[in-house]
Design a protein around this motif. Structure first.
Motif, PDB file in Angstrom:
ATOM      1  N   ARG A   1      45.410 -61.311 -86.508  1.00 15.24           N
ATOM      2  CA  ARG A   1      45.715 -60.315 -87.536  1.00 15.24           C
ATOM      3  C   ARG A   1      45.263 -60.793 -88.922  1.00 15.24           C
ATOM      4  O   ARG A   1      44.883 -59.995 -89.763  1.00 15.24           O
ATOM      5  CB  ARG A   1      47.217 -60.034 -87.536  1.00 15.24           C
ATOM      6  CG  ARG A   1      47.648 -59.000 -88.539  1.00 15.24           C
ATOM      7  CD  ARG A   1      49.137 -58.755 -88.408  1.00 15.24           C
ATOM      8  NE  ARG A   1      49.572 -57.680 -89.256  1.00 15.24           N
ATOM      9  CZ  ARG A   1      50.795 -57.205 -89.247  1.00 15.24           C
ATOM     10  NH1 ARG A   1      51.693 -57.699 -88.425  1.00 15.24           N
ATOM     11  NH2 ARG A   1      51.139 -56.231 -90.054  1.00 15.24           N
TER      12      ARG A   1
ATOM     13  N   HIS B   1      47.284 -56.576 -84.311  1.00 14.01           N
ATOM     14  CA  HIS B   1      45.817 -56.619 -84.212  1.00 14.01           C
ATOM     15  C   HIS B   1      45.419 -55.907 -82.930  1.00 14.01           C
ATOM     16  O   HIS B   1      46.266 -55.558 -82.112  1.00 14.01           O
ATOM     17  CB  HIS B   1      45.283 -58.062 -84.235  1.00 14.01           C
ATOM     18  CG  HIS B   1      45.585 -58.851 -82.997  1.00 14.01           C
ATOM     19  ND1 HIS B   1      44.763 -58.862 -81.898  1.00 14.01           N
ATOM     20  CD2 HIS B   1      46.631 -59.649 -82.667  1.00 14.01           C
ATOM     21  CE1 HIS B   1      45.277 -59.636 -80.963  1.00 14.01           C
ATOM     22  NE2 HIS B   1      46.423 -60.117 -81.405  1.00 14.01           N
TER      23      HIS B   1
ATOM     24  N   GLU C   1      39.617 -55.039 -80.435  1.00 11.60           N
ATOM     25  CA  GLU C   1      38.390 -54.944 -81.220  1.00 11.60           C
ATOM     26  C   GLU C   1      38.380 -55.946 -82.380  1.00 11.60           C
ATOM     27  O   GLU C   1      37.342 -56.549 -82.678  1.00 11.60           O
ATOM     28  CB  GLU C   1      38.221 -53.509 -81.741  1.00 11.60           C
ATOM     29  CG  GLU C   1      37.954 -52.472 -80.650  1.00 11.60           C
ATOM     30  CD  GLU C   1      39.190 -52.096 -79.817  1.00 11.60           C
ATOM     31  OE1 GLU C   1      39.011 -51.622 -78.675  1.00 11.60           O
ATOM     32  OE2 GLU C   1      40.340 -52.266 -80.310  1.00 11.60           O
ATOM     33  N   LYS C   2      39.511 -56.134 -83.023  1.00  7.75           N
ATOM     34  CA  LYS C   2      39.619 -57.121 -84.112  1.00  7.75           C
ATOM     35  C   LYS C   2      39.326 -58.527 -83.589  1.00  7.75           C
ATOM     36  O   LYS C   2      38.595 -59.301 -84.214  1.00  7.75           O
ATOM     37  CB  LYS C   2      41.021 -57.052 -84.742  1.00  7.75           C
ATOM     38  CG  LYS C   2      41.384 -58.205 -85.650  1.00  7.75           C
ATOM     39  CD  LYS C   2      40.666 -58.201 -86.975  1.00  7.75           C
ATOM     40  CE  LYS C   2      41.251 -59.302 -87.857  1.00  7.75           C
ATOM     41  NZ  LYS C   2      40.543 -59.534 -89.061  1.00  7.75           N
TER      42      LYS C   2
ATOM     43  N   GLN D   1      35.665 -58.936 -83.071  1.00  2.00           N
ATOM     44  CA  GLN D   1      34.957 -59.133 -84.346  1.00  2.00           C
ATOM     45  C   GLN D   1      35.014 -60.596 -84.782  1.00  2.00           C
ATOM     46  O   GLN D   1      34.031 -61.141 -85.278  1.00  2.00           O
ATOM     47  CB  GLN D   1      35.566 -58.257 -85.442  1.00  2.00           C
ATOM     48  CG  GLN D   1      35.269 -56.793 -85.310  1.00  2.00           C
ATOM     49  CD  GLN D   1      36.038 -55.967 -86.347  1.00  2.00           C
ATOM     50  OE1 GLN D   1      36.932 -56.458 -87.037  1.00  2.00           O
ATOM     51  NE2 GLN D   1      35.689 -54.694 -86.438  1.00  2.00           N
TER      52      GLN D   1
END
Length: 191
Positions: free
Chosen positions: A106, A145, A148-149, A152
């Motif tokens: 996060r 979170h 997808e986060k 990344q």
């Protein structure tokens, strides 16, 4: 009687240095905020002094510790960035290797990846516990979170440091987890 404010060192080569205590997250499965309290960052000067003292004693490697290390400095006035702390500690003469744990997806900034890439003493190693590959389970866990986060973050690490090691923690069998949720976690691990 043992002084609990002084760390016990069981190695003469590698040392662990706390940089932030506690956690402000409220993941539904975790007791850390209750047992360790809210986040409290140590002053940069205190951390640097401790690491310099360790290097003078012959320590070669330091691991910076925090339950949510990427939150380092957000409780300070003025606010500080963990990436800046990495660069500062990594520049201490005589320190050969610098590690850190644990990053929360996060809050993990891409600046931390850049700091590792730009700091010669920083080991190309990231521990980022994503806990689940299912966004439904992550929401139920209160992780803040998404899958997808996390991807990344992995992409940024691979772009800057293609040979970096990435490790994680995963929880399976979380209450309400379906077979598809479990398969989403397996597929994330494969990615």
């Amino acid at each position: 009687m043992e002084d609990s404010t002084k760390p016990r060192r069981q190695s003469s080569v590698c040392a662990w240095v706390n940089v932030i205590y506690g956690c402000n997250e409220r993941c539904t499965y975790c007791i850390v905020p209750t047992t360790r309290g809210v986040e409290q960052s140590r002053p940069v000067e205190s951390i640097v002094d401790e690491v310099k003292e360790l290097v003078e004693k012959g320590y070669k490697e330091v691991t910076l510790l925090g339950q949510n290390i990427d939150a380092y400095g957000r409780d300070m006035i003025p606010k500080r960035k963990f990436s800046d702390l990495l660069r500062t500690v990594g520049a201490i003469p005589g320190l050969e290797r610098l590690r850190f744990v644990t990053s929360h997806p996060r809050y993990m900034s891409l600046g931390v990846v850049d700091a590792v890439a730009e700091t010669p003493t920083a080991c190309e190693y990231f521990h980022v516990p994503f806990q689940s590959g299912s966004n439904d389970v992550l929401k139920a866990m209160g992780r803040g979170h998404t899958r997808e986060k996390f991807l990344q973050i992995v992409e940024r690490i691979r772009q800057r440091l293609p040979d970096a090691a990435i490790t994680a923690d995963v929880i399976v069998g979380f209450p309400g987890e379906t077979e598809q949720d479990f398969l989403d976690t397996l597929s994330l691990m494969e990615e």
